[in-house]
Enzyme design. Structure first.
Site, PDB file in Angstrom:
ATOM      1  N   ASP A  16      20.563  -5.163  33.285  1.00  0.00           N
ATOM      2  CA  ASP A  16      21.040  -4.194  34.271  1.00  0.00           C
ATOM      3  C   ASP A  16      22.430  -4.570  34.753  1.00  0.00           C
ATOM      4  O   ASP A  16      22.688  -5.720  35.134  1.00  0.00           O
ATOM      5  CB  ASP A  16      20.091  -4.149  35.481  1.00  0.00           C
ATOM      6  CG  ASP A  16      18.750  -3.512  35.152  1.00  0.00           C
ATOM      7  OD1 ASP A  16      18.572  -3.038  34.011  1.00  0.00           O
ATOM      8  OD2 ASP A  16      17.892  -3.485  36.052  1.00  0.00           O
ATOM      9  N   GLY A  42      14.747  -3.505  33.084  1.00  0.00           N
ATOM     10  CA  GLY A  42      13.942  -2.784  32.090  1.00  0.00           C
ATOM     11  C   GLY A  42      12.567  -2.551  32.695  1.00  0.00           C
ATOM     12  O   GLY A  42      11.942  -3.483  33.202  1.00  0.00           O
ATOM     13  N   ALA A  45       9.740  -4.829  31.268  1.00  0.00           N
ATOM     14  CA  ALA A  45       9.887  -6.235  31.627  1.00  0.00           C
ATOM     15  C   ALA A  45       9.686  -6.434  33.131  1.00  0.00           C
ATOM     16  O   ALA A  45       9.076  -7.420  33.564  1.00  0.00           O
ATOM     17  CB  ALA A  45      11.259  -6.734  31.195  1.00  0.00           C
ATOM     18  N   ASN A  46      10.192  -5.494  33.941  1.00  0.00           N
ATOM     19  CA  ASN A  46       9.989  -5.614  35.390  1.00  0.00           C
ATOM     20  C   ASN A  46       8.493  -5.591  35.725  1.00  0.00           C
ATOM     21  O   ASN A  46       8.013  -6.357  36.571  1.00  0.00           O
ATOM     22  CB  ASN A  46      10.668  -4.457  36.132  1.00  0.00           C
ATOM     23  CG  ASN A  46      12.180  -4.464  35.996  1.00  0.00           C
ATOM     24  OD1 ASN A  46      12.771  -5.449  35.569  1.00  0.00           O
ATOM     25  ND2 ASN A  46      12.827  -3.348  36.347  1.00  0.00           N
ATOM     26  N   GLY A 238       7.824   7.144  46.888  1.00  0.00           N
ATOM     27  CA  GLY A 238       8.887   6.422  47.581  1.00  0.00           C
ATOM     28  C   GLY A 238       8.468   6.065  49.000  1.00  0.00           C
ATOM     29  O   GLY A 238       7.408   5.465  49.219  1.00  0.00           O
ATOM     30  N   ALA A 266      13.494  -1.234  40.753  1.00  0.00           N
ATOM     31  CA  ALA A 266      12.275  -1.980  40.354  1.00  0.00           C
ATOM     32  C   ALA A 266      11.140  -1.869  41.369  1.00  0.00           C
ATOM     33  O   ALA A 266      10.100  -2.514  41.194  1.00  0.00           O
ATOM     34  CB  ALA A 266      12.579  -3.449  40.053  1.00  0.00           C
ATOM     35  N   ALA A 267      11.305  -1.062  42.413  1.00  0.00           N
ATOM     36  CA  ALA A 267      10.205  -0.918  43.383  1.00  0.00           C
ATOM     37  C   ALA A 267       8.983  -0.287  42.715  1.00  0.00           C
ATOM     38  O   ALA A 267       7.849  -0.755  42.875  1.00  0.00           O
ATOM     39  CB  ALA A 267      10.660  -0.080  44.574  1.00  0.00           C
ATOM     40  N   GLY A 268       9.215   0.791  41.947  1.00  0.00           N
ATOM     41  CA  GLY A 268       8.104   1.444  41.251  1.00  0.00           C
ATOM     42  C   GLY A 268       7.481   0.512  40.212  1.00  0.00           C
ATOM     43  O   GLY A 268       6.263   0.496  40.018  1.00  0.00           O
ATOM     44  N   ASP A 269       8.318  -0.271  39.539  1.00  0.00           N
ATOM     45  CA  ASP A 269       7.806  -1.206  38.535  1.00  0.00           C
ATOM     46  C   ASP A 269       6.951  -2.297  39.191  1.00  0.00           C
ATOM     47  O   ASP A 269       5.922  -2.710  38.649  1.00  0.00           O
ATOM     48  CB  ASP A 269       8.965  -1.868  37.779  1.00  0.00           C
ATOM     49  CG  ASP A 269       9.825  -0.844  37.060  1.00  0.00           C
ATOM     50  OD1 ASP A 269       9.285   0.197  36.645  1.00  0.00           O
ATOM     51  OD2 ASP A 269      11.042  -1.091  36.934  1.00  0.00           O
ATOM     52  N   SER A 308      14.329  -9.460  42.337  1.00  0.00           N
ATOM     53  CA  SER A 308      13.847  -9.017  43.655  1.00  0.00           C
ATOM     54  C   SER A 308      12.324  -8.994  43.745  1.00  0.00           C
ATOM     55  O   SER A 308      11.760  -8.764  44.810  1.00  0.00           O
ATOM     56  CB  SER A 308      14.391  -7.616  43.950  1.00  0.00           C
ATOM     57  OG  SER A 308      13.736  -6.644  43.153  1.00  0.00           O
TER      58      SER A 308
HETATM   59  O1  RIB Z   1      12.906   0.840  37.099  1.00  0.00           O
HETATM   60  C1  RIB Z   1      14.108   0.116  37.173  1.00  0.00           C
HETATM   61  C2  RIB Z   1      14.628  -0.190  35.812  1.00  0.00           C
HETATM   62  O2  RIB Z   1      14.959   1.011  35.162  1.00  0.00           O
HETATM   63  C3  RIB Z   1      15.878  -1.003  35.803  1.00  0.00           C
HETATM   64  O3  RIB Z   1      15.631  -2.386  35.793  1.00  0.00           O
HETATM   65  C4  RIB Z   1      16.615  -0.516  34.579  1.00  0.00           C
HETATM   66  O4  RIB Z   1      16.647  -1.430  33.546  1.00  0.00           O
HETATM   67  C5  RIB Z   1      15.903   0.761  34.170  1.00  0.00           C
HETATM   68  O5  RIB Z   1      15.232   0.599  33.008  1.00  0.00           O
END
Ligand code: RIB
Length: 329
Positions: A16, A42, A45-46, A238, A266-269, A308
């Site tokens: 990122d 990503g 990965a997140n 959100g 990355a909050a949703g991830d 984070s």
């Molecule tokens: O959800 C956030 C991610 O979306 C970021 O880390 C970015 O890489 C995108 O894929």
């Protein structure tokens, strides 16, 4: 409760490149930015990092280019406790990148998928079968050897590969979580292989034609997601939390937990990875949503993507061991 299996994530790995600005530039215009960071991200990965930091035994299935970004992403995942034996290093394509603009409390992302499109469904299926054989052999049943384990996929890899992977994971007995981000539709015959679909509000609108804004539209959207064939649905909203349907068909809402918002990346991830880790412990869906809300409240209070995402200990320090709301400190 002890974990009964693994979390396997098939998904994107991006470097990122993130910068803040006060307003989005118009065409042909340059505006000043600040706070530029390069950090591991990503969606796949997140989510893997979030699951691992919550304590789940987590495996990443994905691809990077044989370049500096790719090497750095793999080291970052391993440092977070994610097994990367099924991350492929490709010579013919570059590592995925996400160019992120942080503005007015939200972010906008330009994705260059690169190696994220390198794996086919057969590659993922092969990895899943090897994982089942090696990791889960001890308590495997012949019919559903991965029962109790969780598989997660999103929309940042090749869609046909993602669809095939969901079907394979479901057949092996994984509890399959599909996060259609960015918004993407699955072939109709694949939906029954999705045990839980988890879009945000805009992804939900693309999938169902319904923007979930109030209780009635949330119920309608959730029912429309189930009508596709998914076993369960959760919509993330959100700052308005997340919603699902209870056994009686009524709306269940988990509010977002209060937190200073620094960066929503990355909050949703984090929500999905923490939800998956809770599911691994056998918790009911609503309690998994609580786990997701607690972890993502910490993520939004910090800058960046994987950097984070909190550990289980950090979440417990902020919210206590079991509390649903408020800060423990
Ligand atoms: O959800 C956030 C991610 O979306 C970021 O880390 C970015 O890489 C995108 O894929």
């Amino acid at each position: 409760m002890a974990d009964r299996g693994i979390v396997a994530v098939f998904g994107s790995m991006n470097m990122d490149l993130s910068v803040a600005c006060e307003r989005i530039p118009r065409a042909g215009e340059t505006v000043g930015g600040s706070g530029f960071i390069t950090n591991a991200g990503g969606k796949g990965a997140n989510q893997a990092v979030a699951a691992a930091r919550m304590g789940a035994c987590t495996h990443m299935i994905g691809a990077v280019g044989r370049d500096a970004f790719g090497a750095s992403l793999v080291v970052g995942l391993q440092d977070a406790g994610v097994d990367c034996d099924f991350v492929v290093h490709r010579d013919d394509v570059e590592t995925g990148t996400a160019t992120i603009v942080r503005c007015e409390g939200d972010n906008r992302i330009i994705l260059s998928p690169g190696a994220n499109y390198a794996l086919a469904g057969a590659d993922v299926a092969c990895a899943l079968r090897r994982l089942v054989a090696h990791e889960l052999d001890g308590d495997a049943s012949e019919i559903a050897p991965a029962a109790g384990s969780v598989f997660i996929a999103q929309g940042e890899c090749d869609l046909a590969a993602t669809a095939d992977a969901l079907v394979c994971a479901h057949e092996l007995g994984f509890y399959t979580v599909f996060n259609p981000a960015p918004a993407c539709e699955l072939p109709a015959e694949v939906w029954p292989a999705v045990d839980l679909v988890c879009p945000n509000e805009t992804e939900c609108q693309v999938l169902t034609g319904i923007l979930p804004t109030d209780d009635a539209s949330c119920v309608a959207a959730l029912k429309a997601l189930l009508a596709k064939g998914a076993g369960a649905a959760v919509i993330t909203l959100g700052g308005s939390g997340s919603v699902t349907l209870g056994d009686d068909g009524g709306l269940l809402r988990m509010p977002a937990l209060s937190s200073e918002v620094v960066d929503t990346t990355a909050a949703g991830d984090t929500f999905i990875g923490a939800l998956a880790a809770a599911r691994l412990q056998g918790l009911p869906l609503f309690e998994c949503m609580v786990a997701g809300a607690r972890a993502s409240a910490v993520t939004v209070s910090r800058l960046g993507a994987q950097q984070s995402i909190p550990t289980r200990a950090e979440v417990e320090r902020k919210f206590g061991l079991d509390g649903l709301d408020g800060e423990a400190e």
